[in-house]
Design a protein around this motif. Structure first.
Motif, mmCIF file in Angstrom:
data_model
loop_
_atom_site.group_PDB
_atom_site.id
_atom_site.type_symbol
_atom_site.label_atom_id
_atom_site.label_comp_id
_atom_site.label_asym_id
_atom_site.label_seq_id
_atom_site.Cartn_x
_atom_site.Cartn_y
_atom_site.Cartn_z
ATOM 1 N N LEU A 41 0.834 -1.202 0.000
ATOM 2 C CA LEU A 41 0.000 0.000 0.000
ATOM 3 C C LEU A 41 0.875 1.260 0.000
ATOM 4 N N ALA A 42 1.926 1.254 0.803
ATOM 5 C CA ALA A 42 2.818 2.409 0.842
ATOM 6 C C ALA A 42 3.502 2.629 -0.506
ATOM 7 N N THR A 43 3.880 1.524 -1.155
ATOM 8 C CA THR A 43 4.513 1.640 -2.478
ATOM 9 C C THR A 43 3.565 2.248 -3.491
ATOM 10 N N GLU A 44 2.320 1.782 -3.522
ATOM 11 C CA GLU A 44 1.348 2.320 -4.475
ATOM 12 C C GLU A 44 1.036 3.788 -4.181
ATOM 13 N N GLN A 45 0.985 4.146 -2.926
ATOM 14 C CA GLN A 45 0.742 5.556 -2.579
ATOM 15 C C GLN A 45 1.905 6.435 -3.030
ATOM 16 N N ALA A 46 3.126 5.929 -2.896
ATOM 17 C CA ALA A 46 4.290 6.688 -3.364
ATOM 18 C C ALA A 46 4.260 6.838 -4.885
ATOM 19 N N ASN A 47 3.883 5.757 -5.575
ATOM 20 C CA ASN A 47 3.766 5.833 -7.032
ATOM 21 C C ASN A 47 2.689 6.830 -7.455
ATOM 22 N N LEU A 48 1.572 6.839 -6.738
ATOM 23 C CA LEU A 48 0.502 7.792 -7.044
ATOM 24 C C LEU A 48 0.984 9.224 -6.851
ATOM 25 N N HIS A 49 1.753 9.451 -5.799
ATOM 26 C CA HIS A 49 2.302 10.790 -5.583
ATOM 27 C C HIS A 49 3.192 11.205 -6.747
ATOM 28 N N ASP A 50 4.039 10.285 -7.212
ATOM 29 C CA ASP A 50 4.972 10.619 -8.293
ATOM 30 C C ASP A 50 4.241 10.949 -9.591
ATOM 31 N N VAL A 51 3.245 10.146 -9.956
ATOM 32 C CA VAL A 51 2.536 10.417 -11.208
ATOM 33 C C VAL A 51 1.658 11.661 -11.085
ATOM 34 N N THR A 52 1.215 11.975 -9.861
ATOM 35 C CA THR A 52 0.442 13.205 -9.661
ATOM 36 C C THR A 52 1.318 14.429 -9.894
ATOM 37 N N VAL A 53 2.537 14.390 -9.378
ATOM 38 C CA VAL A 53 3.467 15.496 -9.598
ATOM 39 C C VAL A 53 3.852 15.585 -11.074
ATOM 40 N N ARG A 54 4.004 14.444 -11.714
ATOM 41 C CA ARG A 54 4.301 14.453 -13.150
ATOM 42 C C ARG A 54 3.139 15.052 -13.934
ATOM 43 N N TYR A 55 1.921 14.719 -13.576
ATOM 44 C CA TYR A 55 0.735 15.319 -14.196
ATOM 45 C C TYR A 55 0.774 16.839 -14.049
ATOM 46 N N GLN A 56 1.150 17.300 -12.858
ATOM 47 C CA GLN A 56 1.222 18.737 -12.610
ATOM 48 C C GLN A 56 2.278 19.392 -13.494
ATOM 49 N N ARG A 57 3.410 18.708 -13.700
ATOM 50 C CA ARG A 57 4.460 19.274 -14.551
ATOM 51 C C ARG A 57 4.004 19.395 -15.997
ATOM 52 N N ILE A 58 3.307 18.390 -16.506
ATOM 53 C CA ILE A 58 2.915 18.383 -17.912
ATOM 54 C C ILE A 58 1.697 19.261 -18.172
ATOM 55 N N VAL A 59 0.682 19.121 -17.338
ATOM 56 C CA VAL A 59 -0.574 19.836 -17.562
ATOM 57 C C VAL A 59 -0.526 21.246 -16.986
ATOM 58 N N GLY A 60 0.228 21.415 -15.896
ATOM 59 C CA GLY A 60 0.317 22.732 -15.277
ATOM 60 C C GLY A 60 -0.488 22.879 -14.015
ATOM 61 N N GLU A 61 -1.253 21.860 -13.644
ATOM 62 C CA GLU A 61 -2.050 21.897 -12.420
ATOM 63 C C GLU A 61 -2.258 20.475 -11.932
ATOM 64 N N LEU A 62 -2.694 20.353 -10.695
ATOM 65 C CA LEU A 62 -2.936 19.034 -10.128
ATOM 66 C C LEU A 62 -4.167 18.398 -10.759
ATOM 67 N N PRO A 63 -4.200 17.080 -10.846
ATOM 68 C CA PRO A 63 -5.370 16.424 -11.450
ATOM 69 C C PRO A 63 -6.612 16.635 -10.594
ATOM 70 N N PRO A 64 -7.783 16.675 -11.220
ATOM 71 C CA PRO A 64 -9.017 16.828 -10.440
ATOM 72 C C PRO A 64 -9.254 15.631 -9.524
ATOM 73 N N THR A 65 -10.046 15.864 -8.503
ATOM 74 C CA THR A 65 -10.327 14.797 -7.545
ATOM 75 C C THR A 65 -11.031 13.626 -8.200
ATOM 76 N N GLN A 66 -11.957 13.934 -9.090
ATOM 77 C CA GLN A 66 -12.701 12.894 -9.788
ATOM 78 C C GLN A 66 -12.298 12.889 -11.259
ATOM 79 N N LEU A 67 -11.838 11.745 -11.746
ATOM 80 C CA LEU A 67 -11.522 11.569 -13.152
ATOM 81 C C LEU A 67 -12.560 10.665 -13.787
#
Length: 489
Positions: free
Chosen positions: A198-224
């Motif tokens: 669970l900790a590993t998946e949460q860390a991975n989610l954090h990393d891809v969220t930050v990557r989303y922010q770098r590419i798109v310019g903002e954090l992903p919405p709560t609901q996709l």
């Protein structure tokens, strides 16, 4: 963001409603649009294109006359030895003048420079298109990854809950004196492993969220929105997909324009072998103009020819250098074509492979879930060990995780296939509606198409399942009979 930058971004792309947009999810389309309109790499390419446009105007200025205003004031001292006695003359002069210079002939060097920069401008334009398409793909990848790891986090949470539930059951039995301590330790170890997952998946989610922010310019919405597969527009065969990618690739078009620019520059270098002819008109007015006493005006019109006869071999070396650069540009064009062909072939094959793989993974997941439920019932009545139950829980988690990854990999494979054909932006409903859309009207590769990049489909031989099943049947027939079974009669 500055107003000027916003205007530049708005000029690049604009969201267009259409049938293609209707089949995509709102959050995916919105992420791609924001990435294109605000990504620094896209705006940097756009500014490079604008700079190349201005460079063409700079070169075209060589066809027009040059007008110079000049003014001078000074004092001349002359010594005249031809007279007796020797005379010295001193006078103060001042003048204001205009001169006009018009190029008549330079061996087509200026025309060659304009041609080179025009091709360079088109290359920058195609690079802008390629960067835009790749940015859309990266935005889609980031969107799918956020969806993927949010789902994997939920699976890891469910896995933890199941292991925690089993641990609590064993703990209750142990406290009641009907369970063994080793079972409690084993259950506790599996809970710790579930927490680690669970900790590993949460860390991975954090990393891809930050990557989303770098590419798109903002954090992903709560609901996709739910995962969407961009199946529409995908060719029916790998050969068609590869041909479409080679035909529509902006990267290949840019490499062709780079080749044409190098060829034009090689031709322009040969202008150094020819004379330069200019027409000049000048007029000056003032006091003691040109150092001649009491002269107040001087005008002249002339044709000037300058022909360099020897330059230390530098001109020949420059021509040879440019021919080498032209050959290098041709090699880079063929390399770009091969890379595009590879990307298209792999992406299209992934769509087929993952579609087939999902069927088996779904079958695997359903079977393991049924086995896990049966193991749990058998464990409750003492017919299964704790280790069997915990292993079954891990297999369910692994199967669900593999299925989720395959689903998102398939969605990304469709997006990669569209991007390889330079149509992902259109598929998502993002289209150019400004004057940039007309830059390459009528453009064609003609004789500059890649020469070492044939459209050849590398199909692998399909697996012969019947032969594999026959091997399995043969192994079964030759296997020793199970212990305790009755001999054949």
């Amino acid at each position: 963001m500055h107003l000027k930058t916003r205007a530049i971004c708005a000029a690049i792309t604009l969201l267009a409603a259409g049938h293609a947009a209707a089949q995509t999810t709102d959050t995916l389309r919105a992420a791609a649009e924001k990435a294109v309109s605000g990504n620094p790499e896209v705006t940097a390419r756009f500014n490079a294109f604008r700079s190349a446009t201005d460079a063409v105007d700079v070169a075209r200025g060589g066809f027009l006359p040059r007008v110079d205003l000049n003014a001078s004031v000074g004092k001349d001292n002359d010594r005249i030895n031809g007279r007796l006695p020797t005379e010295s003359q001193s006078l103060t002069r001042s003048a204001v003048g205009l001169s006009l210079t018009q190029l008549l002939w330079d061996g087509l060097g200026t025309r060659g420079e304009v041609t080179r920069l025009s091709h360079d401008r088109l290359a920058r334009y195609f690079e802008l298109l390629e960067t835009t398409e790749q940015t859309v793909l990266e935005a889609a990848r980031a969107h799918f990854d956020v969806q993927r790891f949010r789902r994997l986090v939920r699976l890891a949470e469910d896995n933890y809950v199941q292991h925690r539930y089993a641990f609590l059951q064993i703990q209750s039995r142990y406290k009641a004196g009907v369970g063994r301590g080793v079972d409690l330790e084993q259950a506790g170890a599996r809970v710790a492993l579930a927490e680690s997952n669970l900790a590993t998946e949460q860390a991975n989610l954090h990393d891809v969220t930050v990557r989303y922010q770098r590419i798109v310019g903002e954090l992903p919405p709560t609901q996709l929105n739910t995962l969407s597969l961009l199946k529409q527009g995908v060719p029916a065969s790998p050969g068609e997909a590869m041909a479409n990618s080679l035909k529509g690739s902006a990267a290949i078009s840019a490499s062709i324009e780079n080749l044409r620019a190098a060829r034009a520059q090689a031709q322009a270098r040969e202008a150094a072998y020819q004379p330069r002819v200019e027409a000049r008109v000048r007029s000056s007015a003032g006091r003691n103009v040109d150092g001649i006493q009491d002269q107040t005006r001087n005008s002249a019109a002339e044709i000037v020819l300058n022909w360099n006869l020897y330059n230390g071999g530098s001109d020949q070396a420059r021509v040879r250098q440019q021919v080498g650069l032209m050959n290098q540009a041709a090699d880079l064009r063929d390399r770009t074509c091969r890379e595009t062909r590879q990307v298209a072939a792999i992406a299209y094959n992934d769509t087929r492979k993952l579609t087939e793989q999902l069927v088996y993974l779904e079958r695997n997941t359903l079977a393991i879930e049924k086995a896990r439920d049966a193991y749990r019932q058998q464990f409750d009545i003492g017919q299964r060990s704790l280790l069997d139950l915990l292993n079954a829980e891990n297999e369910v988690y692994t199967a669900r995780r593999a299925y989720a990854n395959a689903e998102h990999d398939l969605a990304l494979a469709y997006a990669r296939t569209h991007a390889a054909m330079n149509q992902l932006g259109t598929q998502l409903g993002i289209a150019r509606t400004d004057k940039l859309a007309d830059e390459a009207v009528g453009w064609a590769a003609d004789g500059d198409a890649p020469a070492r990049c044939p459209v050849v489909v590398g199909e692998l031989s399909p697996t012969d399942r019947a032969a594999l099943d026959a091997r399995a049947e043969s192994m079964k027939a030759n296997a020793p009979a199970p212990a305790g079974s009755a001999p054949k009669r």
